[in-house]
Motif scaffolding. Structure first.
Motif, mmCIF file in Angstrom:
data_model
loop_
_atom_site.group_PDB
_atom_site.id
_atom_site.type_symbol
_atom_site.label_atom_id
_atom_site.label_comp_id
_atom_site.label_asym_id
_atom_site.label_seq_id
_atom_site.Cartn_x
_atom_site.Cartn_y
_atom_site.Cartn_z
ATOM 1 N N LEU A 70 0.835 -1.208 0.000
ATOM 2 C CA LEU A 70 0.000 0.000 0.000
ATOM 3 C C LEU A 70 0.867 1.254 0.000
ATOM 4 C CD1 LEU A 70 -2.794 1.281 0.105
ATOM 5 C CD2 LEU A 70 -2.742 1.069 2.595
ATOM 6 N N ARG A 71 1.942 1.234 0.784
ATOM 7 C CA ARG A 71 2.849 2.390 0.823
ATOM 8 C C ARG A 71 3.494 2.606 -0.550
ATOM 9 N NH1 ARG A 71 8.013 2.366 1.121
ATOM 10 N NH2 ARG A 71 8.086 0.192 1.831
ATOM 11 N N THR A 73 2.329 1.703 -3.373
ATOM 12 C CA THR A 73 1.283 2.136 -4.299
ATOM 13 C C THR A 73 1.025 3.623 -4.161
ATOM 14 O OG1 THR A 73 0.243 -0.056 -4.261
ATOM 15 C CG2 THR A 73 -1.130 1.777 -4.966
ATOM 16 N N ARG A 74 0.995 4.086 -2.951
ATOM 17 C CA ARG A 74 0.701 5.506 -2.712
ATOM 18 C C ARG A 74 1.808 6.428 -3.204
ATOM 19 N NH1 ARG A 74 -2.361 4.595 3.122
ATOM 20 N NH2 ARG A 74 -4.474 4.805 2.280
ATOM 21 N N VAL A 75 3.043 5.907 -3.294
ATOM 22 C CA VAL A 75 4.140 6.742 -3.805
ATOM 23 C C VAL A 75 4.418 6.474 -5.279
ATOM 24 C CG1 VAL A 75 5.205 6.956 -1.532
ATOM 25 C CG2 VAL A 75 5.965 5.128 -3.070
ATOM 26 N N HIS A 79 0.979 0.105 -8.624
ATOM 27 C CA HIS A 79 -0.288 0.729 -9.014
ATOM 28 C C HIS A 79 -1.492 0.050 -8.362
ATOM 29 C CE1 HIS A 79 2.424 1.348 -12.651
ATOM 30 N NE2 HIS A 79 2.360 2.522 -12.054
ATOM 31 N N ILE A 91 -7.631 1.843 3.952
ATOM 32 C CA ILE A 91 -8.096 2.708 2.870
ATOM 33 C C ILE A 91 -9.481 3.262 3.185
ATOM 34 C CG2 ILE A 91 -8.731 2.779 0.410
ATOM 35 C CD1 ILE A 91 -6.613 0.502 0.034
ATOM 36 N N LYS A 129 -11.008 7.636 -2.029
ATOM 37 C CA LYS A 129 -9.661 7.528 -1.464
ATOM 38 C C LYS A 129 -8.593 7.330 -2.543
ATOM 39 C CE LYS A 129 -11.266 7.595 2.773
ATOM 40 N NZ LYS A 129 -11.002 8.727 3.700
ATOM 41 N N GLY A 130 -9.027 7.373 -3.818
ATOM 42 C CA GLY A 130 -8.048 7.329 -4.908
ATOM 43 C C GLY A 130 -7.849 5.987 -5.567
ATOM 44 N N PHE A 131 -8.791 5.052 -5.340
ATOM 45 C CA PHE A 131 -8.653 3.716 -5.922
ATOM 46 C C PHE A 131 -9.899 3.299 -6.693
ATOM 47 C CE2 PHE A 131 -5.670 3.694 -2.408
ATOM 48 C CZ PHE A 131 -4.570 3.016 -2.922
ATOM 49 N N THR A 235 -4.933 2.195 -8.650
ATOM 50 C CA THR A 235 -5.002 3.633 -8.375
ATOM 51 C C THR A 235 -5.799 4.355 -9.470
ATOM 52 O OG1 THR A 235 -2.938 4.083 -9.557
ATOM 53 C CG2 THR A 235 -2.780 3.648 -7.193
ATOM 54 N N LYS A 237 -5.188 7.189 -10.573
ATOM 55 C CA LYS A 237 -4.221 7.852 -11.458
ATOM 56 C C LYS A 237 -3.854 6.964 -12.643
ATOM 57 C CE LYS A 237 0.326 10.083 -11.443
ATOM 58 N NZ LYS A 237 1.515 10.432 -10.613
#
Length: 322
Positions: A70-71, A73-75, A79, A91, A129-131, A235, A237
């Protein structure tokens, strides 16, 4: 002819360069049915999108424990991945309602029905939450595997139990059961069982076999404490880089893949429980009196979690379904 070869080479290079690559990670070991269905899914996506979208999946925890994934993925190093309850809760915490102890231990179908009826709500909040959630996995009933013989809920008191680091729901459950909580990363459970740092750990039968805990425990309590779920998240993004037509196709393929995995999981867990018995693991039965105690523990855990981990809304929703 030479120009044609150069053109084709350029075309292949262009397709490779502009393909959307999605790097996923999971703790699921290679060779398991969930891993096989995930591999088949990624291959189908590549085929049906004609190489426009490519999944690269890292299996067996080679990218680290779920919090590590998860960490990363967040950086942006990864993905997404297949995340299970604790990390899904990091999350969006209301998802943890599915794993409240003794909510659905007696009825797997009821658990999946509750998950289905709340999927739109969960997905909406996960998106915030971005997913993007491509689907929920029903991983199965969770059993306690122990090196100590316990024949009732009361005898669990004082047992040193693994707790996933930072899992507040499991901490609340262990407080209610009188267990000694020992926070560890999942990869450390095996060695901790062998050295006596912990006496017990919890997982579905298939997970117990896949993680090889059967080599360090003698008993499984035939009294499931919870129902475990997972989800395939990407993600927002990275998802936005995919065309609308390909998104629709990927969602359809994911639904087929996860539905197949969920059916296989039910059978795999039944077979795994039988296999564990064949390997000499003794199944311990609790009395009917413990059913009443389990309900009291469930309510106590909900009281501890309400407004801290779980919203009143989701608690009420699942209470109706129960």
């Amino acid at each position: 002819m030479k120009k044609l070869a150069i053109y084709l080479l350029f075309l292949m290079f262009s397709l490779e360069t502009f393909a959307v690559r999605i790097k996923l990670a999971t703790l699921v070991p290679k060779g398991t049915n969930l891993a096989i269905t995930l591999k088949d899914f990624s291959q189908e996506v590549k085929k049906k999108t004609e190489g426009r979208v490519k999944f690269q999946v890292y299996y067996g925890g080679i990218q680290g424990d779920e919090p590590d994934v998860l960490r990363k993925t967040r950086v942006g190093q990864l993905h997404g991945g297949v995340f299970t309850g604790k990390t899904l809760g990091d999350i969006f915490s209301d998802v943890r309602i599915m794993e409240v102890p003794f909510n659905f231990y007696h009825d797997e179908k009821k658990a999946l029905d509750a998950l289905t009826k709340n999927t739109d709500y969960f997905n909406q909040e996960i998106a915030a939450k971005g997913f993007v959630n491509l689907g929920f996995y029903g991983i199965g009933k969770v059993y306690v595997a122990s090196s100590k013989k316990v024949t009732s809920i009361n005898e669990l008191k004082g047992v040193k139990m693994w707790a996933w680091e930072g899992d507040k729901l499991v901490r609340a459950m262990m407080d209610s059961l009188g267990l000694v909580s020992v926070p560890l990363a999942l990869p450390d459970v095996m060695s901790s069982l062998s050295t006596g740092i912990i006496d017990a750990a919890y997982a579905p039968p298939l997970g117990i076999l896949a993680l090889q805990w059967q080599n360090q425990v003698k008993y499984i309590i035939d009294f499931p404490i919870a129902y475990s779920i997972g989800a395939l998240l990407i993600t927002q993004k990275q998802w936005k880089k995919i065309s609308d037509a390909d998104k629709k196709m990927i969602r359809s393929l994911a639904q087929e893949s996860i539905a197949k995995a969920n059916k296989l999981a039910i059978e795999d867990n039944k077979k795994s429980l039988s296999k564990l018995k064949e390997l000499g693991i003794e199944l311990l039965e609790f009395s009917k009196n413990d059913l009443a105690k389990a309900e009291k523990i469930r309510k106590d855990v909900l009281d501890k979690l309400e407004s801290k981990i779980l919203s009143k809304r989701i608690i009420n929703e699942v209470e109706k379904l129960r």
